[in-house]
Design a protein around this motif. Structure first.
Motif, PDB file in Angstrom:
ATOM      1  N   ALA A 206       1.382  -0.922   0.174  1.00 47.90           N
ATOM      2  CA  ALA A 206      -0.021  -0.019  -0.708  1.00 47.90           C
ATOM      3  C   ALA A 206       1.131   1.468   0.138  1.00 47.90           C
ATOM      4  CB  ALA A 206      -1.117   0.162   1.103  1.00 47.90           C
ATOM      5  N   GLN A 207       2.279   1.344   0.763  1.00 51.46           N
ATOM      6  CA  GLN A 207       3.190   2.480   0.630  1.00 51.46           C
ATOM      7  C   GLN A 207       3.090   2.869  -0.556  1.00 51.46           C
ATOM      8  OE1 GLN A 207       3.741   4.842   2.620  1.00 51.46           O
ATOM      9  NE2 GLN A 207       5.749   5.615   2.095  1.00 51.46           N
ATOM     10  N   ILE A 208       4.040   1.521  -1.324  1.00 48.82           N
ATOM     11  CA  ILE A 208       3.941   2.018  -2.528  1.00 48.82           C
ATOM     12  C   ILE A 208       2.838   2.124  -3.974  1.00 48.82           C
ATOM     13  CG2 ILE A 208       5.351   0.683  -5.036  1.00 48.82           C
ATOM     14  CD1 ILE A 208       6.639  -0.852  -3.229  1.00 48.82           C
ATOM     15  N   GLY A 209       1.749   2.109  -3.515  1.00 49.59           N
ATOM     16  CA  GLY A 209       0.876   2.004  -4.284  1.00 49.59           C
ATOM     17  C   GLY A 209       0.493   3.127  -4.479  1.00 49.59           C
ATOM     18  N   GLU A 210      -0.769   3.493  -2.767  1.00 50.57           N
ATOM     19  CA  GLU A 210      -1.040   4.533  -2.225  1.00 50.57           C
ATOM     20  C   GLU A 210      -0.890   5.962  -1.023  1.00 50.57           C
ATOM     21  OE1 GLU A 210      -5.120   1.856  -2.389  1.00 50.57           O
ATOM     22  OE2 GLU A 210      -3.068   0.675  -2.565  1.00 50.57           O
ATOM     23  N   GLY A 211       0.012   4.767  -0.262  1.00 48.67           N
ATOM     24  CA  GLY A 211      -0.151   5.815   0.938  1.00 48.67           C
ATOM     25  C   GLY A 211      -1.356   5.886   1.550  1.00 48.67           C
ATOM     26  N   ASN A 212      -0.591   6.920   2.602  1.00 48.09           N
ATOM     27  CA  ASN A 212      -1.651   7.593   3.650  1.00 48.09           C
ATOM     28  C   ASN A 212      -2.488   6.725   4.355  1.00 48.09           C
ATOM     29  OD1 ASN A 212      -3.401   9.608   4.965  1.00 48.09           O
ATOM     30  ND2 ASN A 212      -5.477   8.949   3.528  1.00 48.09           N
ATOM     31  N   LEU A 213      -1.005   5.758   4.590  1.00 52.10           N
ATOM     32  CA  LEU A 213      -1.434   4.283   5.026  1.00 52.10           C
ATOM     33  C   LEU A 213      -2.253   4.259   6.693  1.00 52.10           C
ATOM     34  CD1 LEU A 213       2.081   2.760   5.476  1.00 52.10           C
ATOM     35  CD2 LEU A 213       0.527   2.838   3.744  1.00 52.10           C
ATOM     36  N   ILE A 214      -1.607   5.306   7.746  1.00 56.33           N
ATOM     37  CA  ILE A 214      -3.172   5.414   8.975  1.00 56.33           C
ATOM     38  C   ILE A 214      -4.336   5.247   8.523  1.00 56.33           C
ATOM     39  CG2 ILE A 214      -3.434   6.836  10.836  1.00 56.33           C
ATOM     40  CD1 ILE A 214      -0.018   6.680  11.347  1.00 56.33           C
ATOM     41  N   GLU A 215      -4.702   6.612   8.146  1.00 57.29           N
ATOM     42  CA  GLU A 215      -6.009   7.145   7.300  1.00 57.29           C
ATOM     43  C   GLU A 215      -6.645   5.066   6.620  1.00 57.29           C
ATOM     44  OE1 GLU A 215      -8.114   9.164   8.145  1.00 57.29           O
ATOM     45  OE2 GLU A 215      -6.112   9.045   9.420  1.00 57.29           O
ATOM     46  N   LEU A 216      -5.636   4.414   5.772  1.00 58.36           N
ATOM     47  CA  LEU A 216      -6.468   3.505   5.331  1.00 58.36           C
ATOM     48  C   LEU A 216      -6.759   2.700   6.057  1.00 58.36           C
ATOM     49  CD1 LEU A 216      -6.887   1.718   2.598  1.00 58.36           C
ATOM     50  CD2 LEU A 216      -4.206   1.070   2.667  1.00 58.36           C
ATOM     51  N   VAL A 217      -5.594   2.231   7.167  1.00 60.67           N
ATOM     52  CA  VAL A 217      -5.889   1.703   8.141  1.00 60.67           C
ATOM     53  C   VAL A 217      -6.785   1.662   9.119  1.00 60.67           C
ATOM     54  CG1 VAL A 217      -5.100   0.470  11.086  1.00 60.67           C
ATOM     55  CG2 VAL A 217      -3.444   0.709   8.181  1.00 60.67           C
ATOM     56  N   ARG A 218      -6.732   2.611   9.717  1.00 60.40           N
ATOM     57  CA  ARG A 218      -9.067   3.662   9.547  1.00 60.40           C
ATOM     58  C   ARG A 218     -10.158   3.146   9.646  1.00 60.40           C
ATOM     59  NH1 ARG A 218      -7.793   6.579  14.336  1.00 60.40           N
ATOM     60  NH2 ARG A 218      -5.616   8.035  13.924  1.00 60.40           N
ATOM     61  N   LYS A 219     -10.314   3.379   7.656  1.00 59.51           N
ATOM     62  CA  LYS A 219     -11.084   3.551   7.250  1.00 59.51           C
ATOM     63  C   LYS A 219     -11.314   1.475   7.458  1.00 59.51           C
ATOM     64  CE  LYS A 219     -13.300   4.372   2.617  1.00 59.51           C
ATOM     65  NZ  LYS A 219     -13.066   3.899   1.260  1.00 59.51           N
ATOM     66  N   ALA A 220     -10.772   0.746   7.292  1.00 57.33           N
ATOM     67  CA  ALA A 220     -10.557  -0.590   6.913  1.00 57.33           C
ATOM     68  C   ALA A 220     -10.885  -1.285   8.485  1.00 57.33           C
ATOM     69  CB  ALA A 220      -9.522  -1.272   6.094  1.00 57.33           C
ATOM     70  N   HIS A 221     -10.623  -0.456   9.543  1.00 59.81           N
ATOM     71  CA  HIS A 221     -10.679  -1.525  10.500  1.00 59.81           C
ATOM     72  C   HIS A 221     -12.326   0.195  10.329  1.00 59.81           C
ATOM     73  CE1 HIS A 221     -11.159  -1.382  14.611  1.00 59.81           C
ATOM     74  NE2 HIS A 221     -10.541  -2.734  15.259  1.00 59.81           N
ATOM     75  N   ALA A 222     -12.710   0.978  10.325  1.00 62.23           N
ATOM     76  CA  ALA A 222     -14.132   0.589  10.598  1.00 62.23           C
ATOM     77  C   ALA A 222     -15.109   0.365  10.013  1.00 62.23           C
ATOM     78  CB  ALA A 222     -14.329   2.317  10.226  1.00 62.23           C
ATOM     79  N   LEU A 223     -15.063  -0.538   9.030  1.00 63.95           N
ATOM     80  CA  LEU A 223     -15.855  -0.891   7.947  1.00 63.95           C
ATOM     81  C   LEU A 223     -15.628  -2.514   8.459  1.00 63.95           C
ATOM     82  CD1 LEU A 223     -15.257   0.797   4.782  1.00 63.95           C
ATOM     83  CD2 LEU A 223     -16.886   0.587   6.120  1.00 63.95           C
ATOM     84  N   GLY A 224     -14.914  -2.406   9.392  1.00 61.31           N
ATOM     85  CA  GLY A 224     -14.697  -4.830   9.783  1.00 61.31           C
ATOM     86  C   GLY A 224     -14.252  -5.413   8.454  1.00 61.31           C
ATOM     87  N   LEU A 225     -13.414  -4.721   8.147  1.00 60.26           N
ATOM     88  CA  LEU A 225     -12.909  -5.752   6.847  1.00 60.26           C
ATOM     89  C   LEU A 225     -11.382  -6.356   7.136  1.00 60.26           C
ATOM     90  CD1 LEU A 225     -14.136  -2.751   3.687  1.00 60.26           C
ATOM     91  CD2 LEU A 225     -15.865  -5.070   4.671  1.00 60.26           C
ATOM     92  N   ILE A 226     -10.932  -6.436   7.958  1.00 60.55           N
ATOM     93  CA  ILE A 226      -9.837  -6.011   7.754  1.00 60.55           C
ATOM     94  C   ILE A 226      -9.646  -8.118   8.626  1.00 60.55           C
ATOM     95  CG2 ILE A 226      -6.769  -5.980   9.434  1.00 60.55           C
ATOM     96  CD1 ILE A 226      -7.861  -3.153   9.111  1.00 60.55           C
ATOM     97  N   GLY A 227      -8.873  -9.069   7.708  1.00 57.43           N
ATOM     98  CA  GLY A 227      -8.713 -10.202   8.271  1.00 57.43           C
ATOM     99  C   GLY A 227      -7.022 -10.413   8.925  1.00 57.43           C
ATOM    100  N   GLU A 228      -6.261  -9.258   8.135  1.00 57.13           N
ATOM    101  CA  GLU A 228      -4.762  -9.808   8.715  1.00 57.13           C
ATOM    102  C   GLU A 228      -4.171  -8.307   8.198  1.00 57.13           C
ATOM    103  OE1 GLU A 228      -0.845 -12.011   7.839  1.00 57.13           O
ATOM    104  OE2 GLU A 228      -2.651 -13.104   7.731  1.00 57.13           O
ATOM    105  N   ILE A 229      -3.149  -8.294   8.864  1.00 57.39           N
ATOM    106  CA  ILE A 229      -1.944  -7.080   8.340  1.00 57.39           C
ATOM    107  C   ILE A 229      -0.382  -7.553   8.325  1.00 57.39           C
ATOM    108  CG2 ILE A 229      -1.242  -4.579   8.946  1.00 57.39           C
ATOM    109  CD1 ILE A 229      -3.546  -4.148  10.566  1.00 57.39           C
ATOM    110  N   GLN A 230      -0.365  -6.710   7.341  1.00 58.87           N
ATOM    111  CA  GLN A 230       0.905  -7.343   6.950  1.00 58.87           C
ATOM    112  C   GLN A 230       2.113  -6.301   6.307  1.00 58.87           C
ATOM    113  OE1 GLN A 230       0.880 -10.203   3.571  1.00 58.87           O
ATOM    114  NE2 GLN A 230       1.257 -11.854   4.738  1.00 58.87           N
TER     115      GLN A 230
END
Length: 260
Positions: A180-204
């Motif tokens: 994600a850092q290479i492709g999109e960046g803005n990692l913390i907001e990405l984590v916040r959004k995915a977590h808020a939607l309940g979509l994260i199964g794992e983080i690598q």
């Protein structure tokens, strides 16, 4: 708090895979593997390691009829392998990857509407398989600029959209922050959004550039760790990274970055 895991495919490279799993376990981490067909599952099962993730298919793709049939067939084989290892998550990509990480069926340009519809249908069937077996399939975002050119549905935005629209507990994101850092960046907001939607199964995680352990590049992983604590994330954070030097040092740098 979250659980820490380490990919055995990328550390202790001079050792057999079962000994790598033992070393990772002894260091206090769960263990991840890639293509299970390349390994002695009986030997891995005899180790004390707790396996957190493995590749969830052998061949196939999400979008073409022949590839979909092969993906689903080999996913069923992977479910049996996961049962042998007690592994709760099976990882997926937009298409099958060769031994260099390149797509077996590359795409040029954006995925078409028909490809999105087919992927949604295939992922729904995979989610159903996972739910029947009591495991979760995770769809991993990849980067196309450095490691995986030509992979469809590569970005975190793509994987998030697919997982959200399938809307089943048997399918979640494998949110890879290196890609994600290479492709999109803005990692913390990405984590916040995915977590808020309940979509994260794992983080690598791995650092950029070089795909080395946290602390060797530009990503502020302690800040990511603080965000995960703030969010109450209780899943797995896995280091999928090459060791910049000794593997023991890489594991300790990973632990340090995510210990608050």
């Amino acid at each position: 708090m979250y659980t820490l895991a380490v990919c055995a495919e990328m550390v202790f490279l001079d050792l057999p895979i079962d000994e790598r799993a033992r070393r990772i376990h002894d260091a206090g981490f769960q263990v991840e593997i890639w293509d299970w067909t390349r390994h002695d599952l009986d030997a891995l099962a005899r180790t004390p390691a707790e396996f957190s993730s493995m590749t969830g298919y052998i061949r196939g793709s999400l979008t073409d009829e022949k590839g979909t049939a092969e993906l689903l067939r080999t996913a069923e084989e992977s479910l049996r392998a996961a049962e042998q290892l007690g592994c709760p998550r099976l990882n997926l990509h937009g298409t099958g990857l060769d031994d260099k990480g390149l797509p077996v069926v590359p795409v040029t340009g954006a995925a078409t509407g028909a490809m999105w519809i087919a992927a949604h249908r295939t992922l729904t069937r995979l989610a159903e398989l996972g739910e029947s077996a009591g495991v979760v399939f995770t769809l991993e975002n990849l980067n196309t600029a450095v490691d995986h050119p030509g992979v469809p549905f590569a970005t975190a935005a793509d994987t998030m959209a697919l997982v959200q629209t399938v809307g089943r507990p048997g399918l979640r994101m494998n949110l890879d922050l290196y890609h994600a850092q290479i492709g999109e960046g803005n990692l913390i907001e990405l984590v916040r959004k995915a977590h808020a939607l309940g979509l994260i199964g794992e983080i690598q995680v791995a650092d950029v550039p070089g795909r080395r352990e946290p602390g060797t590049g530009e990503i502020n992983y302690p800040a990511v760790a603080r965000t995960l604590k703030e969010l109450g994330y209780e899943g797995t954070v896995a280091m999928e990274a090459w060791a910049s030097g000794g593997s023991e040092l890489a594991l300790e740098r990973f632990r340090s970055a995510f210990t608050l």
